[in-house]
Write an enzyme that holds these catalytic residues in place. Sequence first.
Site, short mmCIF file in Angstrom:
data_model
loop_
_atom_site.label_atom_id
_atom_site.label_comp_id
_atom_site.label_asym_id
_atom_site.label_seq_id
_atom_site.Cartn_x
_atom_site.Cartn_y
_atom_site.Cartn_z
CD GLU A 47 -2.92 -1.09 2.48
OE1 GLU A 47 -4.21 -0.96 2.25
OE2 GLU A 47 -2.50 -0.86 3.55
CB CYS A 83 3.19 7.61 3.05
SG CYS A 83 3.88 6.46 4.37
CB CYS A 103 7.66 -5.00 8.06
SG CYS A 103 8.89 -4.10 8.96
CB CYS A 113 6.94 -3.01 15.85
SG CYS A 113 8.85 -2.83 15.35
CB CYS A 166 3.48 -1.84 13.48
SG CYS A 166 3.59 -1.45 11.85
CB CYS A 201 1.74 5.87 11.70
SG CYS A 201 2.23 7.68 11.24
N1 SAH Z 1 10.07 0.39 9.40
C1 SAH Z 1 10.31 1.63 9.40
C2 SAH Z 1 9.42 2.62 8.50
C3 SAH Z 1 7.86 2.40 8.94
S1 SAH Z 1 7.53 4.04 9.39
C4 SAH Z 1 10.15 2.25 10.81
O1 SAH Z 1 9.55 1.62 11.84
O2 SAH Z 1 10.41 3.36 11.23
C5 SAH Z 1 5.95 3.76 10.28
C6 SAH Z 1 6.04 4.53 11.56
O3 SAH Z 1 4.61 4.18 12.18
C7 SAH Z 1 6.95 4.03 12.50
O4 SAH Z 1 7.82 4.94 13.32
C8 SAH Z 1 6.26 3.19 13.27
O5 SAH Z 1 6.85 2.71 14.72
C9 SAH Z 1 5.21 3.87 13.56
N2 SAH Z 1 3.89 3.04 13.90
C10 SAH Z 1 3.75 1.78 13.64
N3 SAH Z 1 2.62 1.28 14.26
C11 SAH Z 1 1.87 2.51 14.63
C12 SAH Z 1 0.69 2.55 15.31
N4 SAH Z 1 -0.08 1.41 15.50
N5 SAH Z 1 0.21 3.66 15.54
C13 SAH Z 1 1.14 4.88 15.49
N6 SAH Z 1 2.38 4.84 14.93
C14 SAH Z 1 2.81 3.53 14.26
#
Ligand code: SAH
Length: 373
Positions: free
Chosen positions: A112, A125, A132, A136, A139, A363
């Site tokens: 996406e 974005c 991935c 985490c 996410c 995010c």
């Molecule tokens: N893998 C990279 C790129 C993804 S950026 C990274 O983690 O930096 C996506 C951003 O959204 C990251 O900062 C991630 O930690 C954050 N994110 C992931 N899940 C989220 C959620 N449920 N709510 C808010 N931010 C989230």
Amino acid sequence: MTALPLIQAAPAQYRRRSALPPRHLADLDLAGRRAAVAALGEQPYRAGQLSTHYFDRLVRDPAAMTDIPAASRDRLAADLLPTLLTPVREQSCDGGATRKTLWRLHDGALVESVLMGYPDRVTVCVSSQAGCGMACPFCATGQAGLTRNLSTAEIIDQVVWFAGAAARGELPGCPPRLSRVVFMGMGEPLANYARVIEAVRRLTDPAPEGLGLSQRHITVSTVGLLPAMRRLTEERLSVTLALSLHAPDDELRDTLVPVNQRWKVAEVLDAAWAYAGRTGRRVSIEYAMIKDVNDQPWRADLLGRLLAGRLAHVNLIPLNPTPGSVWDASPKPVEREFVRRLREAGVPTTVRDTRGREIDGACGQLAAAEVAQ
Ligand code: SAH
């Protein structure tokens, strides 16, 4: 001395098949495109024509490249413009200013990307991997695991598609020129290092070699892959680095960002400061505010102490809901107190808007689940 057995190349049918897509114009620099065009028996200047269509006019459809004779066009398109992305579903909100597209890639993998239009800028974005591998737990992308890396051209084509939409005036009240790219979609960009760096070059090379965006308007976000952060520091690029920190202490970060079990908070922050020192660019520290998990005042103070006096900016992200997650966003008063403490410590802090939440495009919400059709 015993002779080593001859190592023979495995027959083609036994070699592991790369899931990467066929080569595309956007995988190559101008010299590479000229060579590819010449290898087809076409005039090398056709490389320039194709490049102008794709990178300057944002035309992706070979049929619209009518200044190239049809026979040549077909040959060139078959070799250099394979279809990489097929839109499966488009969703929008904010009166059309936020759009999310689900793409099917050549091998069926799904990714996406999200377009966000503002009165003064248009940002896309992009995804750098299908899925991935960083796992985490808060996410959505991390839950499904990694399918594969995207090619450089698969990354660029996401941008060119949306840049074309912006140029056609499809974003009400927004400038017609896409100006920013954030590697904050699906995937860990630094785990697909070479292709992402090549994509950054293609985004920033002047047209028609590339899209001619400013390096400063490109953000690469990472969970903190230390060796890759160090490598990036040596690239002589001035892209913005974002570090997804989410906790100032190793005990909690080990669970929220599992790669922390390998590379600790102090080490990744050191690597971030080295990047800031080399580039003069402020590093963006990403911090999802998770109720009763990482939002305590003492953690704000600890974070403030780690970042005070550094070339850093904190971007707090209200936790976006993801399927099956037991966590909630921090209440607003808790968020405000967290911001207050960071600012008191002298750390510039902003709260990110939750653009795209209604379409699961915010995010951490990109999961590429296909609708039943
Ligand atoms: N893998 C990279 C790129 C993804 S950026 C990274 O983690 O930096 C996506 C951003 O959204 C990251 O900062 C991630 O930690 C954050 N994110 C992931 N899940 C989220 C959620 N449920 N709510 C808010 N931010 C989230």
